[in-house]
Scaffold this active site. Structure first.
Site, short mmCIF file in Angstrom:
data_model
loop_
_atom_site.label_atom_id
_atom_site.label_comp_id
_atom_site.label_asym_id
_atom_site.label_seq_id
_atom_site.Cartn_x
_atom_site.Cartn_y
_atom_site.Cartn_z
N ASP A 13 22.15 93.44 15.81
CA ASP A 13 20.55 92.98 15.24
C ASP A 13 19.75 93.85 15.73
O ASP A 13 18.88 94.10 16.58
CB ASP A 13 20.33 91.73 15.98
CG ASP A 13 21.29 90.44 15.44
OD1 ASP A 13 21.61 90.32 14.34
OD2 ASP A 13 21.46 89.59 16.12
N LYS A 64 24.04 82.79 6.58
CA LYS A 64 23.50 81.04 6.88
C LYS A 64 23.26 80.51 5.45
O LYS A 64 22.20 79.98 5.23
CB LYS A 64 22.62 80.93 7.62
CG LYS A 64 23.07 81.50 9.13
CD LYS A 64 22.03 81.21 10.06
CE LYS A 64 22.54 81.59 11.77
NZ LYS A 64 22.82 82.89 12.06
N PRO A 69 24.91 73.36 -4.56
CA PRO A 69 26.45 73.65 -4.47
C PRO A 69 26.56 74.89 -5.43
O PRO A 69 27.20 75.90 -5.29
CB PRO A 69 27.05 72.44 -4.64
CG PRO A 69 26.53 71.42 -4.41
CD PRO A 69 24.99 71.85 -4.46
O1 C5P Z 1 20.75 88.00 20.71
P1 C5P Z 1 21.80 86.77 20.63
O2 C5P Z 1 22.89 87.06 21.62
O3 C5P Z 1 20.95 85.36 20.91
O4 C5P Z 1 22.27 86.71 19.05
C1 C5P Z 1 23.06 85.68 18.79
C2 C5P Z 1 23.18 85.87 17.26
O5 C5P Z 1 24.21 84.83 16.79
C3 C5P Z 1 22.25 86.35 16.51
O6 C5P Z 1 22.47 87.32 15.64
C4 C5P Z 1 22.10 85.11 15.52
O7 C5P Z 1 21.43 85.08 14.31
C5 C5P Z 1 23.59 84.35 15.61
N1 C5P Z 1 23.40 82.74 15.76
C6 C5P Z 1 22.63 81.95 16.51
N2 C5P Z 1 23.02 80.73 16.21
C7 C5P Z 1 23.79 80.36 15.43
C8 C5P Z 1 24.49 81.24 14.58
C9 C5P Z 1 24.19 82.33 14.47
O8 C5P Z 1 22.42 82.38 17.21
N3 C5P Z 1 24.08 78.90 15.08
#
Ligand code: C5P
Length: 234
Positions: A13, A64, A69
């Site tokens: 990110d 996401k 559908p």
């Molecule tokens: O910086 P951090 O470790 O919080 O990043 C978590 C990553 O996982 C981010 O890219 C976020 O978009 C993703 N993510 C999340 N929760 C979810 C799905 C994906 O935090 N349920």
């Protein structure tokens, strides 16, 4: 999935394509699993995806997707042909949205994994109740995991704290687990968190780690330290 070992997915990110390129160069596939989200996808599109795939990374595109559908399945069609390792769609889009996405992926002969978002790891307590009044988060989570399994998805994305609740349920699905922190105290916007080791011990197939790596003084040694922490946990 292939084995019971927990793997590390680095969430790239970063603010620019060049910053991401530099990170991937330094990472040198210490972990082959990397994830990009909507920001880098908006900036680099299909060409950037192909560039990362050609470097030999298993690329996870975390879009996401959540729509009717037909709209989601028709987006899955071109996304299936980009050499991605995985793509996310929302389980809250319902059975038909998920099963038509799986059918489209299969029709294209793609091996891309489809992972279903259950409940965002940022959405705990009052934030959940505000948009789901009267609904129990744990019951929704379980129902969404079971719906994902029925629809034929390959995995679910859930918080580390959800792993115990899901034990013995939707067992065919890989557990992809963000919300990982070095300690429970450092949470930023993630509210349902655990350490890498705790998540691996609780049954995560993959942990997804972004800021704890990217904001470390030395991101690559942070990757190595997390890999060490989860190695040997079955
Ligand atoms: O910086 P951090 O470790 O919080 O990043 C978590 C990553 O996982 C981010 O890219 C976020 O978009 C993703 N993510 C999340 N929760 C979810 C799905 C994906 O935090 N349920």
């Amino acid at each position: 999935m292939e084995n019971n070992k927990c793997e590390l997915i680095a969430a790239v990110d970063l603010p620019t394509l060049d910053a991401a390129r530099e990170f991937l160069e330094k990472l040198d596939k210490a972990t082959p699993y990397v994830k990009i989200g909507p920001r880098l996808y908006a900036m680099g599109g299909a060409a950037f995806i192909s560039e990362i795939v050609k470097k030999g990374y298993s690329l996870f595109l975390d879009l996401k997707l959540h729509d009717i559908p037909n709209t989601v399945a028709s987006a899955v069609e071109p996304l299936s042909e980009m050499g991605l390792w995985a793509l996310t769609i929302h389980t809250s889009g319902g059975h038909e949205m998920m099963s038509r996405s799986v059918a489209m992926r299969d029709k294209r002969g793609s091996r891309m994994n489809l992972f279903g978002i259950t409940v965002l790891t940022s959405l705990g307590g009052d934030l959940w109740s505000e948009v789901h009044p009267g609904s129990d988060l744990n019951r929704s989570l379980e129902a969404r995991a079971l719906a994902a399994e029925r629809a034929g998805l390959d995995g679910i994305v859930c918080s580390p704290l959800d792993l115990s609740l899901l034990r013995g349920k939707a067992e065919k699905l890989a557990r992809v687990v963000p919300g990982i922190r070095r300690t429970r105290a450092s949470t930023e916007d993630q509210t349902r968190v655990a350490t890498a080791k705790e998540a691996a011990e609780a049954g995560a197939s993959y942990i997804v780690v972004g800021r704890p790596i990217l904001e470390a003084a030395d991101p690559i040694s942070e990757v190595r330290s997390i890999l060490k922490e989860i190695s040997g946990v079955q």
